[in-house]
Scaffold this active site. Sequence first.
Site, PDB file in Angstrom:
ATOM      1  N   LYS A   1      42.291 -24.303  -4.108  1.00 31.32           N
ATOM      2  CA  LYS A   1      41.806 -22.917  -4.113  1.00 31.32           C
ATOM      3  C   LYS A   1      40.589 -22.810  -5.026  1.00 31.32           C
ATOM      4  O   LYS A   1      40.589 -23.381  -6.134  1.00 31.32           O
ATOM      5  CB  LYS A   1      42.937 -21.985  -4.588  1.00 31.32           C
ATOM      6  CG  LYS A   1      42.597 -20.504  -4.517  1.00 31.32           C
ATOM      7  CD  LYS A   1      43.781 -19.640  -4.974  1.00 31.32           C
ATOM      8  CE  LYS A   1      43.490 -18.154  -4.855  1.00 31.32           C
ATOM      9  NZ  LYS A   1      44.613 -17.312  -5.357  1.00 31.32           N
TER      10      LYS A   1
ATOM     11  N   SER B   1      50.342 -14.235  -4.395  1.00 33.63           N
ATOM     12  CA  SER B   1      49.255 -14.902  -3.671  1.00 33.63           C
ATOM     13  C   SER B   1      49.521 -16.335  -3.214  1.00 33.63           C
ATOM     14  O   SER B   1      48.690 -16.904  -2.512  1.00 33.63           O
ATOM     15  CB  SER B   1      47.988 -14.900  -4.513  1.00 33.63           C
ATOM     16  OG  SER B   1      47.382 -13.639  -4.426  1.00 33.63           O
TER      17      SER B   1
ATOM     18  N   SER C   1      46.124 -13.866  -2.031  1.00 35.77           N
ATOM     19  CA  SER C   1      44.726 -14.218  -2.042  1.00 35.77           C
ATOM     20  C   SER C   1      44.425 -15.685  -1.727  1.00 35.77           C
ATOM     21  O   SER C   1      43.281 -16.014  -1.427  1.00 35.77           O
ATOM     22  CB  SER C   1      44.145 -13.897  -3.421  1.00 35.77           C
ATOM     23  OG  SER C   1      44.766 -14.683  -4.424  1.00 35.77           O
TER      24      SER C   1
HETATM   25  N1  GLN Z   1      47.851  -9.053  -3.684  1.00 37.96           N
HETATM   26  C1  GLN Z   1      48.033  -8.918  -5.106  1.00 37.96           C
HETATM   27  C2  GLN Z   1      46.765  -8.365  -5.735  1.00 37.96           C
HETATM   28  O1  GLN Z   1      45.901  -8.030  -5.001  1.00 37.96           O
HETATM   29  C3  GLN Z   1      48.378 -10.246  -5.721  1.00 37.96           C
HETATM   30  C4  GLN Z   1      47.228 -11.158  -5.824  1.00 37.96           C
HETATM   31  C5  GLN Z   1      47.569 -12.474  -6.460  1.00 37.96           C
HETATM   32  O2  GLN Z   1      48.726 -12.865  -6.549  1.00 37.96           O
HETATM   33  N2  GLN Z   1      46.538 -13.141  -6.933  1.00 37.96           N
HETATM   34  O3  GLN Z   1      46.637  -8.259  -6.893  1.00 37.96           O
END
Ligand code: GLN
Length: 496
Positions: free
Chosen positions: A78, A177, A153
Amino acid sequence: MDMTRLTAVGLIQEYERKTLSCLDVARGYLDRAEKYGRLNVFVHLDGEAILSRARALDAKRASGAAMGRLAGVPVAIKDVLCVEGEPTTCGSKMLSNFRPPYSATVIERLLAEDAILVGKTNMDEFAMGSSTENSAYGPTRNPWDEERIPGGSSGGSAAAVAADLAPLSLGSDTGGSIRQPAAVCGIVGLKPTYGRVSRYGLIAFASSLDQIGPFAHDVADAALLLGVISGPDPRDATCVDAPVPDYLATLDEAPRALRIGIVREFFGAGLDPEVEAAVRAAIQVYEDAGATVREVSLPHSKYGVPAYYIVAPAECSSNLARYDGTIFGRRSADFSPRYPGEDKLPPIVRMMMASRAEGFGAEVKRRIMLGTFALSAGYADQYYNQALKARRLIRNDFDAAFHEVDVLVGPTSPTPAFKLGERAADPLAMYLSDVYTITANLAGIPGISIPCGLTKAGLPIGLQLLAPAFAEESLLRAARVFERAGDWHLKRPPLA
Ligand code: GLN
């Protein structure tokens, strides 16, 4: 044999039998990455570097040297993780020119175990999002249905494994995420306990929540990669100095009288009926395997999303203050005064304002403003401190539940993958994608998503399992019990 269909464990066996070279494998994956370029999985892929790494590993093996635990295994990364000298954008225009002068600890550990890094994967900007649509480099497409999101994400890392562009990848999980994209891409994704894996070299989003973890096709591969990246690191004071079990070796030891808790609150309004049916069927599989199953309640989980959307933006507003155009990242070329009174500001302040205005996307700006507001004088007690209290109650709920049961189960995501653009205009709908995953981050406990079904339309469904802090071993074993009973982990998307 199509080597790109092998798991990491399977690939390692082929290397040991000498039926494949690292160079063959690197070439096979590079061809496939090119063939499926339309999925927009990678934001950076250096084919020459991959081939020369593969040649070097083949030479090392030929010399008779002892090989590392991931020898010749491609791992996609990532783009939130720093790799020395390589572009590391975090999905943002802000870092489009950033090449870190050092590598993350997890990257060093992969390299020390002879893995092949196969590219940086697309993600929501600064890991804020649930669909990978917030990337400055365009959305990633779900390999199961290219009109749909891969989750987020870490959408690029999940799609990389789902589309067999790498057998393994790394993601980060602040509110879901890793687990949510794993669920909607039909693969395994594990968020370790807070403190299990060093975050040195992880670009920070919300430091009290962020964890790095593995994506894989099956539980054994996830166990292998988790074992490599876990363990203490003097460069991350939040990383706990506790021994790392051999997750892979103990995986098939049957858990003794497994006690499963079904989280009542995870089956409420908003849960897609096909997801619910698949998760209930999975619970039946556990019962058939001899587990005792009972319902448990996590009464404060309803505060998970609201508490998270105070704590995470608050920490993000502080972490992202460093992107001001002065030392690294984007610096605006034009910071002539645009608003009344701006001409009275020193040029360096206007430069910082313009750099941030140009460099950050809409969701990141929204979070910075929410967080700044929640922390500002007079509001901190109403918002931030209230959120911390809710967080403690959520943690207490888990502690109480784990007195009764070994693992908790429920759906990972309330719905299967949604259509690209479907929730883009509605932040709240997007935030609710993580309603079942966020509480584990607030409590610091580990969670895994494993494939447990497909909808009638052929979209993957994920089962989430949660365990007490540092109980990854039992979490993985419990996941393995389900996996062994079926073949969901063997399904692949019908990619043309
Ligand atoms: N979808 C959640 C957010 O937008 C979690 C994102 C994540 O785990 N990085 O914060």
